[in-house]
Design a protein around this motif. Structure first.
Motif, PDB file in Angstrom:
ATOM      1  N   ALA A 247       0.840  -1.199   0.000  1.00  0.00           N
ATOM      2  CA  ALA A 247       0.000   0.000   0.000  1.00  0.00           C
ATOM      3  C   ALA A 247       0.875   1.249   0.000  1.00  0.00           C
ATOM      4  O   ALA A 247       0.596   2.227  -0.705  1.00  0.00           O
ATOM      5  CB  ALA A 247      -0.933  -0.010   1.198  1.00  0.00           C
ATOM      6  N   GLY A 248       1.939   1.240   0.777  1.00  0.00           N
ATOM      7  CA  GLY A 248       2.846   2.389   0.824  1.00  0.00           C
ATOM      8  C   GLY A 248       3.568   2.575  -0.502  1.00  0.00           C
ATOM      9  O   GLY A 248       3.720   3.691  -0.996  1.00  0.00           O
ATOM     10  N   ALA A 249       4.003   1.478  -1.084  1.00  0.00           N
ATOM     11  CA  ALA A 249       4.693   1.553  -2.372  1.00  0.00           C
ATOM     12  C   ALA A 249       3.725   2.014  -3.456  1.00  0.00           C
ATOM     13  O   ALA A 249       4.092   2.806  -4.335  1.00  0.00           O
ATOM     14  CB  ALA A 249       5.285   0.200  -2.736  1.00  0.00           C
ATOM     15  N   ARG A 250       2.501   1.530  -3.383  1.00  0.00           N
ATOM     16  CA  ARG A 250       1.496   1.912  -4.378  1.00  0.00           C
ATOM     17  C   ARG A 250       1.183   3.409  -4.284  1.00  0.00           C
ATOM     18  O   ARG A 250       1.071   4.094  -5.288  1.00  0.00           O
ATOM     19  CB  ARG A 250       0.227   1.082  -4.193  1.00  0.00           C
ATOM     20  N   SER A 251       1.074   3.930  -3.063  1.00  0.00           N
ATOM     21  CA  SER A 251       0.767   5.362  -2.915  1.00  0.00           C
ATOM     22  C   SER A 251       1.947   6.220  -3.389  1.00  0.00           C
ATOM     23  O   SER A 251       1.756   7.278  -3.996  1.00  0.00           O
ATOM     24  CB  SER A 251       0.422   5.689  -1.462  1.00  0.00           C
TER      25      SER A 251
ATOM     26  N   ILE B  79       3.431   9.418 -10.409  1.00  0.00           N
ATOM     27  CA  ILE B  79       2.682   9.513 -11.671  1.00  0.00           C
ATOM     28  C   ILE B  79       1.962  10.846 -11.750  1.00  0.00           C
ATOM     29  O   ILE B  79       1.960  11.509 -12.795  1.00  0.00           O
ATOM     30  CB  ILE B  79       1.706   8.321 -11.797  1.00  0.00           C
ATOM     31  N   LYS B  80       1.347  11.295 -10.639  1.00  0.00           N
ATOM     32  CA  LYS B  80       0.650  12.589 -10.631  1.00  0.00           C
ATOM     33  C   LYS B  80       1.637  13.733 -10.877  1.00  0.00           C
ATOM     34  O   LYS B  80       1.334  14.673 -11.609  1.00  0.00           O
ATOM     35  CB  LYS B  80      -0.067  12.801  -9.298  1.00  0.00           C
ATOM     36  N   ALA B  81       2.808  13.667 -10.271  1.00  0.00           N
ATOM     37  CA  ALA B  81       3.809  14.727 -10.463  1.00  0.00           C
ATOM     38  C   ALA B  81       4.270  14.771 -11.912  1.00  0.00           C
ATOM     39  O   ALA B  81       4.427  15.849 -12.498  1.00  0.00           O
ATOM     40  CB  ALA B  81       4.998  14.507  -9.529  1.00  0.00           C
ATOM     41  N   ALA B  82       4.474  13.615 -12.511  1.00  0.00           N
ATOM     42  CA  ALA B  82       4.901  13.585 -13.915  1.00  0.00           C
ATOM     43  C   ALA B  82       3.800  14.102 -14.827  1.00  0.00           C
ATOM     44  O   ALA B  82       4.064  14.873 -15.763  1.00  0.00           O
ATOM     45  CB  ALA B  82       5.291  12.168 -14.316  1.00  0.00           C
TER      46      ALA B  82
ATOM     47  N   SER C 260       1.418  16.240 -14.027  1.00  0.00           N
ATOM     48  CA  SER C 260       1.250  17.685 -13.851  1.00  0.00           C
ATOM     49  C   SER C 260       2.383  18.446 -14.537  1.00  0.00           C
ATOM     50  O   SER C 260       2.172  19.529 -15.082  1.00  0.00           O
ATOM     51  CB  SER C 260       1.186  18.039 -12.360  1.00  0.00           C
ATOM     52  N   ALA C 261       3.597  17.881 -14.538  1.00  0.00           N
ATOM     53  CA  ALA C 261       4.714  18.541 -15.223  1.00  0.00           C
ATOM     54  C   ALA C 261       4.481  18.546 -16.728  1.00  0.00           C
ATOM     55  O   ALA C 261       4.785  19.530 -17.411  1.00  0.00           O
ATOM     56  CB  ALA C 261       6.024  17.834 -14.897  1.00  0.00           C
ATOM     57  N   ARG C 262       3.920  17.485 -17.251  1.00  0.00           N
ATOM     58  CA  ARG C 262       3.624  17.452 -18.690  1.00  0.00           C
ATOM     59  C   ARG C 262       2.559  18.478 -19.047  1.00  0.00           C
ATOM     60  O   ARG C 262       2.650  19.147 -20.067  1.00  0.00           O
ATOM     61  CB  ARG C 262       3.150  16.056 -19.095  1.00  0.00           C
ATOM     62  N   ARG C 263       1.525  18.563 -18.213  1.00  0.00           N
ATOM     63  CA  ARG C 263       0.456  19.528 -18.492  1.00  0.00           C
ATOM     64  C   ARG C 263       0.963  20.957 -18.410  1.00  0.00           C
ATOM     65  O   ARG C 263       0.520  21.821 -19.153  1.00  0.00           O
ATOM     66  CB  ARG C 263      -0.690  19.325 -17.500  1.00  0.00           C
TER      67      ARG C 263
END
Length: 168
Positions: A37-41, A47-50, A52-55
């Motif tokens: 669960a910790g690794a998944r979060s 993924i969210k940071a990447a 948002s950087a693309r957007r």
């Protein structure tokens, strides 16, 4: 048609394959521990940071700086002593050909003339004609070894005649 032994082997391999796949699927679906669960979060945050950087358009491809062309020489270049950068400054000679010229000169000695320069791969009669007015040679070329092609050209020593020299 497979023999009975081949059928048994195929059945064995298919059972092993099905058991392995089902074991893997069971472990994947039922192994939800706190570590996963910790690794998944953490993975979801990356993924969210990447995304948002693309957007935001922050990620730009890095470009290699363009290599400046070497300055054109004012006078003729002496190919027997010139550096790679000086040779590269000549018209019709790029970085790869300049490296080959330097490597040939280092391994076989100075060129001494346009004929000596022709031993470099990539320099033929047309390239020699193009470079004729822009290059010079200051050193004496290394002498080439004389190869004796026929046994008859060897100097015969006095004494016992050679077996081939005796005719029946």
């Amino acid at each position: 048609m497979p023999t009975p032994a081949e059928r048994k082997a195929l059945l064995f391999f298919s059972v092993v394959l099905v058991l392995g796949a089902s074991t893997r699927a069971y472990r994947t679906l039922h192994n939800r521990s706190a570590e996963n669960a910790g690794a998944r979060s953490a993975l979801e945050r990356q993924i969210k940071a990447a995304d948002s950087a693309r957007r935001a358009g922050l990620r730009k491809p890095k470009r290699e700086p363009k290599r400046r062309a070497p300055p054109r020489p004012a006078g003729p270049v002496d190919l027997d002593v010139a550096s790679e950068r000086e040779i590269e400054g000549l018209r019709h000679i790029g970085p790869e050909l300049a490296k080959r010229i330097i490597a040939d000169r280092d391994s076989l000695g100075p060129f001494g003339s346009m004929e000596g320069l022709r031993r470099v791969k990539g320099i033929g009669p047309s390239m020699v004609a193009k470079l004729d007015s822009s290059v010079t040679f200051s050193l004496v070329p290394r002498p080439t070894n004389t190869v004796i092609s026929r046994r008859s050209e060897l100097r015969k020593t006095p004494g016992k005649p050679h077996r081939r020299d005796i005719r029946p």
